[in-house]
Design a protein around this motif. Structure first.
Motif, short mmCIF file in Angstrom:
data_model
loop_
_atom_site.label_atom_id
_atom_site.label_comp_id
_atom_site.label_asym_id
_atom_site.label_seq_id
_atom_site.Cartn_x
_atom_site.Cartn_y
_atom_site.Cartn_z
N GLN A 63 9.04 -37.09 108.27
CA GLN A 63 9.84 -35.96 107.79
C GLN A 63 10.27 -34.99 108.88
O GLN A 63 10.99 -34.04 108.59
CB GLN A 63 9.05 -35.18 106.72
CG GLN A 63 8.85 -35.96 105.42
CD GLN A 63 8.16 -35.12 104.36
OE1 GLN A 63 7.10 -34.54 104.61
NE2 GLN A 63 8.76 -35.06 103.18
N GLY A 113 12.29 -44.25 102.15
CA GLY A 113 12.39 -42.83 101.86
C GLY A 113 12.17 -42.51 100.40
O GLY A 113 11.78 -43.37 99.60
N SER A 119 14.23 -39.99 97.39
CA SER A 119 15.33 -39.06 97.10
C SER A 119 14.81 -37.75 96.52
O SER A 119 13.69 -37.68 96.00
CB SER A 119 16.30 -39.69 96.11
OG SER A 119 15.69 -39.82 94.83
N SER A 163 13.85 -38.60 103.96
CA SER A 163 15.22 -39.06 104.21
C SER A 163 15.32 -40.58 104.26
O SER A 163 16.33 -41.16 103.89
CB SER A 163 15.74 -38.48 105.53
OG SER A 163 14.98 -38.96 106.62
#
Length: 508
Positions: free
Chosen positions: A367, A408, A410, A431
């Motif tokens: 992150q 990742g 969302s 991400s």
């Protein structure tokens, strides 16, 4: 001609790795390869196949085949020092003359190792620094657990605490010194050697000269070792660089701890990787593919950091070993002709051990705002006999981390897990689309470890050829040494005010 200019231009747009798997049906096949007990998967890197094709063309433009042939034939590849780089000859690949010298030295090393193993020695203190310590430490830590020979203690740091701990762990009467220095003038090594001699002599009531006579010296300057007073001297070629020297007598600690056959198998595994590097087409060549991905990450993606995480406790020293290999070799700012380079060179190599690192630095990897390739190294076959759940969890975590970096999470998915708290959901959002690669070893034995280390050597060399630099010199380590010697000698070289104040405060 700048053969990487087109590569840098191709990197202007961001790469969606997840989309590449859908758009490139042969992606997995082209970006995975196996050899010598190693399996490499580069498919989760931000490397589109058309860019890979461009990089393969760049290999030809940079004359990688020619440089590779010169390296493996023992010809001159180190222009700033005007010599070859003959570490491959130590494992049987090179000019007949270089190989013959290396084999004779290996025979002498085996004799000394067998002698130390047979005469009741319980401890060996290896004193060196840089490549004279990092390589032996890696070998000893990775393979030495089950060895039946003397315990090897590696001391590199001039900080007396390092030597104090090693001496405290030894039985003085049955301890031998192994002094490793290419020049046999390295200040840290020679100081630690002298202090060790005096400490062992005091602990046993012997004359320091008698302790020194039993020591083994490993060096490219046997004349200096003889002047120092060593009776047992194992030379290696001046053309073997320090960070490549574990294949020479510098690897003796492995033979002492595990037996000469272990060191022979290590060299054989490396020779097998040499043959793969030499004979395999570039598009299926493990070191070449990995190097192309490294160059692309820096030149095409602007990523100059690469994390190495070993999911095997026996390889916990691998990141530290690779730091020297990669950054000392390719951390240059000029090309072979001395001209400034147009783009980046070596990435910052760093890393740790899985799963420990997952509870520490992986927060940034998943992150944080600094994005760079992550390399996972794992071994399929465990060496311990503990319950299988240990190794299953280890591998599951290794594979899952790479999957999570790519997948990742969302914001919408995070929101559903956060009770509608948008701030918390943002904190839980990943991400994804973060690059990683995986290197799997079938097992960790001397031959496979040899192949692994040689893989990284040839990967570093290939990147250097593409970048147009000399990976076999290291002038960047010299200036600090010069200034340290000046400080110790009380010379005033016009130091900056900060340095002058620190010197005064320390009373140097």
């Amino acid at each position: 001609m700048d053969h990487l200019a087109a590569i840098r231009a191709a990197g202007a747009a961001p790469v969606d790795i997840r989309a590449l798997f859908a758009d490139e049906p042969d992606r997995l096949a082209r970006l995975t390869a196996s050899a010598c007990g190693l399996a490499l998967d580069l498919s989760r890197l931000a490397l589109p196949l058309p860019v890979l094709d461009q990089l393969l063309v760049a290999c030809t433009a940079a004359d990688l085949p020619g440089w590779r042939a010169r390296l493996l034939a023992g010809e001159m590849v180190n222009p700033s020092e005007g010599r070859a780089a003959t570490h491959c000859a130590e494992r049987g690949v090179g000019s007949p003359a270089d190989v013959a010298v290396a084999q004779a030295a290996a025979h002498d090393g085996n004799r000394i190792a067998s002698q130390l193993r047979a005469e009741g020695v319980t401890d060996v203190i290896l004193i060196g620094i840089g490549g004279s310590a990092l390589g032996p430490a890696l070998l000893n830590d990775a393979l030495g657990r089950d060895g039946d020979g003397p315990t090897v203690h590696v001391v590199a740091n001039i900080d007396g605490e390092a030597l104090h701990r090693a001496l405290a762990a030894c039985t003085p009467a049955t301890t031998r010194l192994l002094v490793v220095s290419k020049t046999f003038t390295t200040a840290e090594t020679m100081t630690n050697a002298q202090t060790s001699l005096e400490a062992l002599a005091a602990a046993t009531g012997r004359d320091p000269a008698a302790v020194k006579a039993e020591a083994v010296a490993i060096t490219a300057r046997p004349d200096r070792a003889a002047t120092w007073g060593a009776s047992h001297i194992l030379p290696f070629a001046e053309s073997v660089g320090g960070r490549y020297s574990l294949w020479s007598a510098v690897g003796l600690p492995l033979a002492i701890r595990c037996g000469p056959e272990a060191l022979s198998q290590l060299r054989a595994g490396a020779a097998a990787m040499d043959a793969h590097f030499r004979d395999t087409p570039l598009a299926q060549n493990l070191p070449v593919l990995a190097a192309l991905a490294d160059v692309w990450a820096a030149h095409g993606q602007g990523q100059q950091t690469r994390g190495i995480f070993a999911y095997d406790e026996r390889l916990r020293l691998l990141p530290a070993y690779l730091q020297q290999l990669e950054m000392e070799s390719n951390g240059k700012g000029v090309g072979r002709d001395g001209s400034a380079l147009a783009g980046p060179t070596a990435a910052i190599t760093w890393g740790g051990t899985g799963t420990d690192a997952q509870h520490a630095v992986f927060q940034l990897i998943h992150q944080g705002t600094c994005v760079g390739p992550v390399e996972f190294v794992a071994v399929l076959e465990p060496a311990h006999d503990l319950p299988a759940t240990h190794h299953r969890q280890l591998l599951a975590n290794c594979f899952a981390q790479g999957a999570a970096l790519l997948k990742g999470r969302s914001f919408e998915a995070a929101l559903s897990q956060s009770g509608g708290d948008a701030a918390l959901a943002h904190a839980k959002t990943f991400s994804g689309n973060r690059p990683s690669s995986t290197l799997l070893l079938d097992r960790l034995d001397p031959a496979t470890l040899g192949a692994l280390i040689a893989f990284y050597e040839h990967r570093t060399f290939t990147a250097a050829v593409l970048l147009g630099i000399n990976p076999f010199d290291q002038w960047g380590v010299e200036l600090g040494k010069e200034l340290a010697n000046a400080l110790l000698a009380g010379e005033d070289l016009g130091f900056d005010p900060s340095t002058a104040a620190l010197v005064a405060r320390a009373g140097l």
